[in-house]
Design an enzyme around this catalytic site. Structure first.
Site, mmCIF file in Angstrom:
data_model
loop_
_atom_site.group_PDB
_atom_site.id
_atom_site.type_symbol
_atom_site.label_atom_id
_atom_site.label_comp_id
_atom_site.label_asym_id
_atom_site.label_seq_id
_atom_site.Cartn_x
_atom_site.Cartn_y
_atom_site.Cartn_z
ATOM 1 N N GLN A 290 12.270 -7.255 9.252
ATOM 2 C CA GLN A 290 12.557 -6.624 10.545
ATOM 3 C C GLN A 290 13.555 -7.434 11.392
ATOM 4 O OE1 GLN A 290 9.458 -6.071 13.574
ATOM 5 N NE2 GLN A 290 9.729 -3.890 13.253
ATOM 6 N N GLU A 374 45.448 -9.971 26.330
ATOM 7 C CA GLU A 374 45.688 -8.768 27.141
ATOM 8 C C GLU A 374 44.807 -8.725 28.380
ATOM 9 O OE1 GLU A 374 47.969 -6.328 27.004
ATOM 10 O OE2 GLU A 374 48.937 -7.130 25.227
HETATM 11 C C1 LIG Z 1 46.198 -16.957 20.208
HETATM 12 C C2 LIG Z 1 46.794 -16.569 21.509
HETATM 13 C C3 LIG Z 1 47.882 -15.700 21.526
HETATM 14 C C4 LIG Z 1 48.480 -15.394 22.745
HETATM 15 N N1 LIG Z 1 49.587 -14.578 22.758
HETATM 16 C C5 LIG Z 1 50.266 -14.401 23.896
HETATM 17 C C6 LIG Z 1 51.515 -13.687 23.913
HETATM 18 O O1 LIG Z 1 51.975 -13.180 22.890
HETATM 19 N N2 LIG Z 1 52.175 -13.601 25.098
HETATM 20 C C7 LIG Z 1 51.708 -14.150 26.249
HETATM 21 O O2 LIG Z 1 52.370 -14.034 27.262
HETATM 22 N N3 LIG Z 1 50.528 -14.819 26.280
HETATM 23 C C8 LIG Z 1 49.806 -14.970 25.141
HETATM 24 N N4 LIG Z 1 48.620 -15.653 25.150
HETATM 25 C C9 LIG Z 1 48.142 -16.226 26.400
HETATM 26 C C10 LIG Z 1 46.983 -15.440 26.995
HETATM 27 O O3 LIG Z 1 47.454 -14.213 27.474
HETATM 28 C C11 LIG Z 1 46.371 -16.323 28.096
HETATM 29 O O4 LIG Z 1 45.713 -17.399 27.447
HETATM 30 C C12 LIG Z 1 45.403 -15.533 28.958
HETATM 31 O O5 LIG Z 1 46.124 -14.640 29.764
HETATM 32 C C13 LIG Z 1 44.565 -16.447 29.874
HETATM 33 O O6 LIG Z 1 45.375 -17.319 30.568
HETATM 34 P P1 LIG Z 1 45.051 -18.892 30.592
HETATM 35 O O7 LIG Z 1 44.848 -19.310 29.181
HETATM 36 O O8 LIG Z 1 46.119 -19.563 31.371
HETATM 37 O O9 LIG Z 1 43.662 -18.994 31.333
HETATM 38 P P2 LIG Z 1 43.435 -19.095 32.932
HETATM 39 O O10 LIG Z 1 44.264 -18.058 33.604
HETATM 40 O O11 LIG Z 1 43.646 -20.502 33.335
HETATM 41 O O12 LIG Z 1 41.909 -18.699 33.029
HETATM 42 C C14 LIG Z 1 40.854 -19.622 32.756
HETATM 43 C C15 LIG Z 1 39.517 -18.932 33.026
HETATM 44 O O13 LIG Z 1 39.435 -18.537 34.405
HETATM 45 C C16 LIG Z 1 39.200 -17.138 34.511
HETATM 46 N N5 LIG Z 1 39.920 -16.620 35.677
HETATM 47 C C17 LIG Z 1 41.212 -16.870 36.001
HETATM 48 N N6 LIG Z 1 41.531 -16.259 37.135
HETATM 49 C C18 LIG Z 1 40.439 -15.556 37.533
HETATM 50 C C19 LIG Z 1 40.141 -14.711 38.650
HETATM 51 N N7 LIG Z 1 41.043 -14.417 39.569
HETATM 52 N N8 LIG Z 1 38.897 -14.183 38.735
HETATM 53 C C20 LIG Z 1 37.964 -14.442 37.796
HETATM 54 N N9 LIG Z 1 38.187 -15.247 36.721
HETATM 55 C C21 LIG Z 1 39.409 -15.791 36.600
HETATM 56 C C22 LIG Z 1 39.725 -16.529 33.211
HETATM 57 O O14 LIG Z 1 39.125 -15.286 32.927
HETATM 58 C C23 LIG Z 1 39.334 -17.627 32.224
HETATM 59 O O15 LIG Z 1 37.961 -17.477 31.903
HETATM 60 C C24 LIG Z 1 47.965 -15.924 23.960
HETATM 61 C C25 LIG Z 1 46.842 -16.776 23.926
HETATM 62 C C26 LIG Z 1 46.259 -17.094 22.732
HETATM 63 C C27 LIG Z 1 45.069 -18.019 22.721
#
Ligand SMILES: Cc1cc2nc3c(=O)[nH]c(=O)nc-3n(C[C@H](O)[C@H](O)[C@H](O)COP(=O)(O)OP(=O)(O)OC[C@H]3O[C@@H](n4cnc5c(N)ncnc54)[C@H](O)[C@@H]3O)c2cc1C
Length: 394
Positions: A290, A374
């Site tokens: 289960q 995204e």
């Molecule tokens: C494998 C991979 C491929 C990627 N490919 C692309 C790509 O092709 N093009 C591109 O442009 N980017 C790309 N990215 C980047 C990705 O889009 C970013 O990592 C993502 O948008 C988060 O941004 P950050 O890593 O700077 O996190 P941060 O913005 O620093 O966020 C850190 C944490 O804080 C939270 N947070 C931030 N602001 C808020 C808010 N206002 N309210 C509540 N919570 C919040 C977030 O949800 C997260 O949990 C890629 C990332 C990875 C890992």
């Protein structure tokens, strides 16, 4: 599922299914573990028309609806999620041109994007700006009929093997609100994909090492005195629209990540249902315990619900409706379902889930990215709530 599909769509899905079985399945595990770019598979993907999947037929694409496109993405992600990133990030760049570009830009870029002659992705993120895109500092200055670009992007999918990106820049860094000073440029970075032949003023930084999403390159792009023609590059021919193009305009990007997540969840479920029937403990298959049944039941329900949310968002998108909320729900729910199912599949497989001989550990490493890409899942729920309030004023 192949309901409501045209004969053409059915043929495309069949062709992709055969290719996955014959060409991808035998090599996916090795390429993934070696973090090797799948050059031969990319050539096949060009032939299958995947680089033009949602580009209109008049520009040489397949012109697939979001409903069919999301099924294609799910099917591919079920076999190897990284492959879907190679054409999906590229198609985000193409969608920006198709949706917001001038007629000349569409005629110039889209046929080359559709064949894969020019490949690339979407360059938004910077070392100090991910979620807070308005904090980017990459600058494009208008000089005569050109833009001159300075700045650095990171985490860009296809930045190294591709040769073009849709680049989010500041054209007016002092604008208030900040988003009004942002624009989108299509910037070619190299003469051709899969070469090191960079155009003057742009180079790659390091290739980023990551937990999963292997095979596809994630890299840095550094612009220093890079020049591009304003006419061909400034999407829509108007400054100040870049933030909207990067966020509000790309619901299809969220549908695509949701569809990839469904692929991961379905594979985790399929592997688990099969394994649970063949693995015996205490004299019977573990599927008769289960504790395992509870896991399979929960996984099946979440996977199907995720699939239906994706179908719903894609269907409304195809009807021309604004789907920020529906695409956000699909992306949020499906990515959490993928993470849940991958984790439960790991437990169901016991020690073998942790082994590199099974695909479970790959699903387990790939799933978390779906919660980040995204727009993080924290942001998705905020977007859903804002739309909910906006659509239901009191
Ligand atoms: C494998 C991979 C491929 C990627 N490919 C692309 C790509 O092709 N093009 C591109 O442009 N980017 C790309 N990215 C980047 C990705 O889009 C970013 O990592 C993502 O948008 C988060 O941004 P950050 O890593 O700077 O996190 P941060 O913005 O620093 O966020 C850190 C944490 O804080 C939270 N947070 C931030 N602001 C808020 C808010 N206002 N309210 C509540 N919570 C919040 C977030 O949800 C997260 O949990 C890629 C990332 C990875 C890992």
């Amino acid at each position: 599922m192949t309901d409501n599909l045209s004969e053409d769509d059915r043929l495309i899905l069949d062709a992709i299914g055969k290719w996955l079985n014959q060409k991808v399945k035998p090599v996916a595990m090795r390429l993934e573990h070696d973090d090797e770019y799948p050059h031969d598979l990319v050539e096949d993907m060009k032939e299958l028309g995947l680089f033009g999947a949602i580009i209109d037929e008049e520009y040489g694409g397949l012109g697939l609806s979001a409903s069919t496109y999301s099924r294609v993405v799910t099917l591919i992600a079920e076999e190897w999620m990284s492959l879907s990133g190679i054409f999906n990030s590229h198609l985000m760049m193409a969608t920006i041109v198709q949706k917001f570009g001038t007629q000349r830009q569409k005629e110039y870029w889209l046929p080359k994007f559709a064949t894969g002659e020019i490949r690339g992705g979407l360059a938004l993120t910077e070392p100090n700006a991910g979620t807070d895109l308005q904090a980017i500092t990459t600058r494009a200055k208008r000089v005569g009929d050109k833009y001159v670009v300075e700045g650095a992007k990171t985490w860009i999918s296809n930045a190294i093997q591709g040769n073009c990106v849709a680049l989010l820049v500041k054209t007016d860094p002092s604008a208030e609100p900040r988003y009004q000073g942002m624009s989108m440029l299509i910037t070619q970075t190299k003469t051709a994909p899969d070469t090191d032949d960079h155009l003057p003023g742009v180079r790659n930084g390091k290739k980023l090492e990551k937990l999963g999403y292997k095979g596809i390159d994630s890299g840095e792009l550094i612009y220093n005195d890079y020049e591009c023609s304003a006419d061909l590059s400034l999407v829509g021919g108007e400054e100040g629209k870049g933030f909207y193009m990067a966020t509000g305009g790309l619901e299809i990007g969220r549908i695509n990540v949701a569809a990839r997540s469904v692929g991961i969840a379905k594979r985790a479920l399929r592997e688990s249902v099969a394994y649970a029937q063949s693995r015996k403990t205490m004299g019977k298959p573990i599927s008769e315990h289960q504790a395992i049944q509870l896991k399979l039941g929960e996984m099946a329900a979440k996977t199907r619900a995720a699939e239906l949310l994706v179908e719903d968002a894609a269907r409304l998108f195809d009807l021309g409706q604004r789907v920020d909320m529906e695409a956000g729900m699909a992306k949020y729910f499906a990515s959490e379902a993928a993470l849940y199912c991958a984790t439960e599949a790991m437990r169901i497989h016991g020690g073998y889930g942790y082994s590199k001989e099974y695909p479970i550990e790959r699903l387990f490493r790939d799933a978390p990215l779906m919660c980040i890409g995204e727009g993080t899942n924290e942001m998705q729920r905020i977007i859903i709530a804002k739309q909910l309030v906006k659509r239901n004023p009191v």
